[in-house]
Design an enzyme around this catalytic site. Structure first.
Site, PDB file in Angstrom:
ATOM      1  N   GLN A 194       0.754  -1.131  -0.004  1.00 58.08           N
ATOM      2  CA  GLN A 194       0.032   0.000   0.025  1.00 58.08           C
ATOM      3  C   GLN A 194       0.689   1.165  -0.014  1.00 58.08           C
ATOM      4  OE1 GLN A 194      -2.714  -2.071   3.025  1.00 58.08           O
ATOM      5  NE2 GLN A 194      -3.350   0.113   2.815  1.00 58.08           N
ATOM      6  N   PHE A 225      -6.290  -4.050   3.362  1.00 64.28           N
ATOM      7  CA  PHE A 225      -6.800  -3.777   4.707  1.00 64.28           C
ATOM      8  C   PHE A 225      -6.116  -3.008   5.750  1.00 64.28           C
ATOM      9  CE2 PHE A 225      -8.787  -7.682   2.513  1.00 64.28           C
ATOM     10  CZ  PHE A 225      -9.959  -6.962   2.078  1.00 64.28           C
ATOM     11  N   GLU A 229       0.095  -1.556   4.572  1.00 70.06           N
ATOM     12  CA  GLU A 229       0.643  -0.263   4.678  1.00 70.06           C
ATOM     13  C   GLU A 229       1.978  -0.079   5.141  1.00 70.06           C
ATOM     14  OE1 GLU A 229      -2.056   2.413   6.916  1.00 70.06           O
ATOM     15  OE2 GLU A 229      -0.523   3.844   7.323  1.00 70.06           O
ATOM     16  N   ARG A 307      -5.278   7.763  16.769  1.00 68.17           N
ATOM     17  CA  ARG A 307      -6.617   7.615  16.207  1.00 68.17           C
ATOM     18  C   ARG A 307      -7.828   7.088  17.294  1.00 68.17           C
ATOM     19  NH1 ARG A 307      -9.410   8.472  11.526  1.00 68.17           N
ATOM     20  NH2 ARG A 307      -7.686   8.781  10.162  1.00 68.17           N
ATOM     21  N   ARG A 339      -7.843  -1.634   8.808  1.00 67.79           N
ATOM     22  CA  ARG A 339      -9.381  -0.826   8.620  1.00 67.79           C
ATOM     23  C   ARG A 339      -9.817  -0.167   9.681  1.00 67.79           C
ATOM     24  NH1 ARG A 339     -13.468  -3.491   4.239  1.00 67.79           N
ATOM     25  NH2 ARG A 339     -14.345  -1.653   3.399  1.00 67.79           N
ATOM     26  N   THR A 437      -4.186  11.414  10.530  1.00 72.68           N
ATOM     27  CA  THR A 437      -3.943  12.190  11.750  1.00 72.68           C
ATOM     28  C   THR A 437      -2.952  12.997  11.622  1.00 72.68           C
ATOM     29  OG1 THR A 437      -3.272  10.228  13.082  1.00 72.68           O
ATOM     30  CG2 THR A 437      -5.937  10.620  12.792  1.00 72.68           C
ATOM     31  N   ALA A 506      -5.835   5.459   5.104  1.00 69.22           N
ATOM     32  CA  ALA A 506      -6.720   6.613   5.966  1.00 69.22           C
ATOM     33  C   ALA A 506      -8.049   6.778   5.120  1.00 69.22           C
ATOM     34  CB  ALA A 506      -5.969   7.682   6.219  1.00 69.22           C
ATOM     35  N   GLU A 709     -13.171   2.990   5.296  1.00 69.22           N
ATOM     36  CA  GLU A 709     -12.938   2.510   6.837  1.00 69.22           C
ATOM     37  C   GLU A 709     -14.336   2.639   7.520  1.00 69.22           C
ATOM     38  OE1 GLU A 709      -9.444   4.802   7.253  1.00 69.22           O
ATOM     39  OE2 GLU A 709      -8.739   2.830   8.320  1.00 69.22           O
TER      40      GLU A 709
END
Ligand code: LUZ
Ligand code: MOS
Length: 755
Positions: A194, A225, A229, A307, A339, A437, A506, A709
């Site tokens: 990702q 998912f 990442e 988060r 996710r 974020t 995100a 998400e």
């Protein structure tokens, strides 16, 4: 409403879509395999590679000693070696990388490696880690108002503990990479990631070479998912190290067992809450401590912890909040993005606290939820003022459109008439903040070429992973350029065409990259308008392009798109454009823990109905009825797919997916025979989704709100619907907030006598 199909659907169903494992390899390609730690924590006394190295067909076995740059892959905190040096910190931690002529030989070689490890104490739970002060970094706290003193004025105050388990990503395509040497020490990597730039940057660092020597290309992913990442990186780096030494291509695709054992998952959380309400059920104060089970290294844990704090009050307004999160260091594989990114874990706690309060006060949970829903200009605990709030709108629309009163009446009479089966209903509102974020990550670029025959190539930083982002990018280009879809092609995601990308994550990929596509196309149109005005001898202001033709004053001219591009070539006008987009407005001050981190929020409400078999403890999800805030959806087919997929994943997390580690830190749920994922039988019997017609938001691409998400969190409703059904059967059942709510736990709840 007819919407464009996912542009990959044709090649997908014909089996023609390319993934890393489908690529034709160079003749001299070799195959890699990881040798990983068979202990969760210990000192490496010795490793004997001699037998493995002697095996015919083994090219080389790589360890940290072969790293020419830094043996370090940590993204946020530099605390994670690529290959273990003298200690191991989790079961499955990479120690060495075998490269051989075939996968079978590599596997044989792995079995010949012997290792001696001196055991060190193993921590597997966040609670244990906290007791031993084993942390990744310093805790973070958000504060609004004065919770401590407000509890003194509350009519009701309740305290409790919750646990939510981890979750395996189970992308259909496992992790993998194919690395190919080019000229002069340059390496091309085809990676299932990702985050192409994360791979490029980390490969460069570990190899000790500049980033321009590394090209990362991503065709598409068979699911991510969040699991790719950050954690697609190590495998790519290993293949690159091997290429650096051997100068021939190296491929490494993890098999499912290795992938399950070696990669991190959603973070399990242990949390402690205190909730204070007045007689009229207004929540006045909320205090919460989150213990995040981070695993053995930071990975993305600090961002995920953050988060959790952002979503600790879900879609409710609570004037006095005090929340703290500890990222607890344990001897598990580093847990990672999944996710929702810590948001679901936060929301589960506030929903549990409300359920607890409702049970003890003796009201239906939804009465407390309803009177505390977020309203316009309410303040989140992190200082952002809520605007364009759809919390009440989705809630009351769901109640009316799905006739909640009637539904509840049916459940009441069903429960009166049936002894063995009981039904439960729950409402689950969501509010999810859109943007990374970490403010500085909110940017993207697009590179667009119009070729001289009029066909168009679009490159962005967005990674296609089944979420259909390429289809949305194509739609944006088509809308702005005014040409048909068949003229536009989405290129692979490649670091030499689009550099310095944030990961596709995100829920923001379509917004960020789509805005860049829009900007690039607008610039091209500006230039082409000048060309057309010259050719047609008319004012630029009268010109538009639509349906593959130039229009003048709203009337179709004889100048086609192809001829326009030909004229642009003749006039030597640039037909390529590169655009950069950075989300405006957003900011956040970590020293004060206040700011405006999100471009906007996505809202929705789900009504979940379940039936519990009170003899067996099994259950079915009868229906999930959702009112979801899509803004002005640019592709309802795709967006509805995201809602249903997210919901299924959320229900799986809450009800059946049970990650289990032994006390020795070994993954016990290490195969699909011991880890239950949702299938067609456990899916809700019906899912109904009504799009809430709203204005959308200017920072959403074409006012079509982010959808990746948020819907996952509707799945939390299943937990509380099941809980209500259990309570119907067993009034002595003392509410527990320990997910997943497996049939075993349901059965125990149905027949527990404590109270
Ligand atoms: N990744 C990230 C994410 O790096 N930052 C985020 O805020 C985020 N949020 C959701 C999913 N992935
Ligand atoms: Mo993610 S959890 O990679 O958006």
């Amino acid at each position: 409403m007819k919407t464009m199909k996912n542009i990959d659907s044709f090649t997908h169903v014909r089996g023609e879509s390319l993934f890393v494992d489908d690529l034709i390899l160079r003749q001299d390609a070799l195959f890699g395999l990881c040798f990983d730690s068979p202990k969760a924590h210990g000192k490496i006394k010795s490793v004997d590679y001699s037998k493995a190295e002697a095996l015919e067909g083994v090219a080389k076995i790589f360890t940290y000693k072969d790293v020419l740059g830094e043996n370090q892959i940590g993204g946020i905190i530099q605390d994670e070696p690529l290959w273990a040096e003298d200690e191991v910190h989790f079961w499955g931690q990479p120690i060495a990388f075998i490269v051989a002529k075939t996968e079978a030989i590599a596997k044989k070689a792995r079995a010949l490696i012997t290792i001696e490890i001196e055991d060190l104490p193993v921590i597997t739970t966040a609670k244990d880690a906290k007791e031993k002060s084993s942390f990744i970094n310093a805790p973070r706290s958000f504060k609004l108002g004065d919770a401590t003193n407000t509890f003194l004025e509350c009519d009701y105050v309740f305290e409790g503990e919750t646990f939510s388990n981890g979750q395996e990503h189970l992308y259909l395509e496992t992790q993998g990479c194919y690395a190919i040497p080019q000229e002069n020490g340059t390496i091309k990597l085809i990676s299932s990631t990702q985050g192409p730039t994360a791979v490029q940057k980390t490969v460069a660092k570990v190899l000790g070479i500049p980033m321009h020597k590394i090209e990362v290309d991503v065709i598409r992913l068979g699911g991510g998912f969040g699991g790719k990442e950050d954690q697609a990186t190590p495998w790519a780096v290993m293949t690159a190290v091997a290429v650096q030494h051997l100068n021939c291509p190296v491929k490494y695709i993890l098999n499912r067992h290795d992938d399950l054992r070696m990669t991190g998952k959603r973070h399990p959380y242990n949390s402690f809450y205190k909730i204070g309400l007045t007689k009229d059920l207004k929540i006045k104060a909320f205090e919460v401590e989150f213990l995040q089970n981070s695993g053995a290294a930071a990975d993305l844990s600090p961002a995920i912890a953050e988060r959790t704090l952002f979503h600790a009050t879900n879609s409710y307004f609570i004037p006095n909040v005090s929340s703290t999160v500890f990222s607890c260091k344990t001897n598990l594989p580093p847990n990672t993005a999944f996710r929702g990114f810590g948001g679901p874990q936060g929301m589960f706690v506030i929903e549990s606290a409300i359920a607890d309060a409702a049970d003890k006060i003796g009201v239906n949970k939804r009465h407390i939820q309803e009177v505390n829903l977020l309203a316009e200009n309410d303040e989140f605990s992190y200082g952002q003022i809520a605007t364009q709030v759809e919390a009440k709108n989705t809630w009351f629309t769901a109640k009316v459109k799905f006739d909640l009163e009637q539904l509840e009446q049916e459940v009441i009479s069903f429960n009166k008439e049936n002894k063995r089966h009981k039904k439960g209903v729950s409402l689950m509102p969501i509010a999810f903040g859109i943007s990374f974020t970490n403010t500085q990550m909110n940017h993207a670029r697009a590179l667009i070429h119009i070729y001289q025959d009029g066909s168009v190539g679009v490159s962005t930083g967005a990674v296609e992973m089944g979420q259909s982002v390429n289809t949305k990018m194509l739609q944006v280009a088509q809308l702005v350029l005014g040409i048909s879809a068949s003229k536009i092609k989405l290129e692979t995601t490649n670091t030499t065409r689009v550099a310095n990308t944030s990961p596709s994550a995100a829920s923001s990929t379509a917004d960020l990259n789509g805005k860049a596509v829009e900007m690039a196309c607008n610039s091209l149109i500006e230039r082409l308008t000048k060309v057309a005005s010259k050719v047609l001898q008319c004012d630029e202001i009268d010109i538009s392009i639509d349906e593959d033709f130039v229009f003048v004053g709203g009337k179709r001219s004889s100048l086609s798109w192809e001829e326009l591009i030909n004229q642009a070539m003749v006039q030597r006008v640039a037909l390529s454009e590169n655009a950069h987009y950075a989300t405006p407005i957003i900011h956040f001050d970590k020293t004060k823990e206040k700011g405006h981190p999100f471009a906007y929020h996505v809202y929705g409400t789900a009504i979940t109905t379940v039936t519990v078999d009170c003899l067996r403890g099994t259950y079915e999800i009868d229906s999930v009825k959702i009112v979801h805030d899509f803004g002005k959806s640019m592709n309802l087919g795709i967006d509805l797919g995201q809602v249903e997929g997210g919901l299924a994943q959320g229900i799986g997390w809450m009800t059946m997916e049970e990650i289990a580690y032994g006390l020795d830190g070994r993954l016990l749920s290490n195969a699909l025979s011991t880890y239950k994922v949702p299938d067609i039988f456990s899916a809700p019997k019906t899912i109904e989704t009504i799009p809430l017609e709203t204005e959308g938001n200017d920072m959403a691409i074409k006012k079509s709100k982010a959808v990746g998400e948020p819907p996952l969190m509707y799945g939390i409703g299943a937990y509380f619907a099941i809980q209500q059904a259990v309570k119907e059967f067993n009034p002595n059942y003392k509410l527990k907030f320990h997910s997943p709510f497996t049939p075993e736990k349901v059965l125990m709840g149905l027949y527990s006598k404590e109270s």
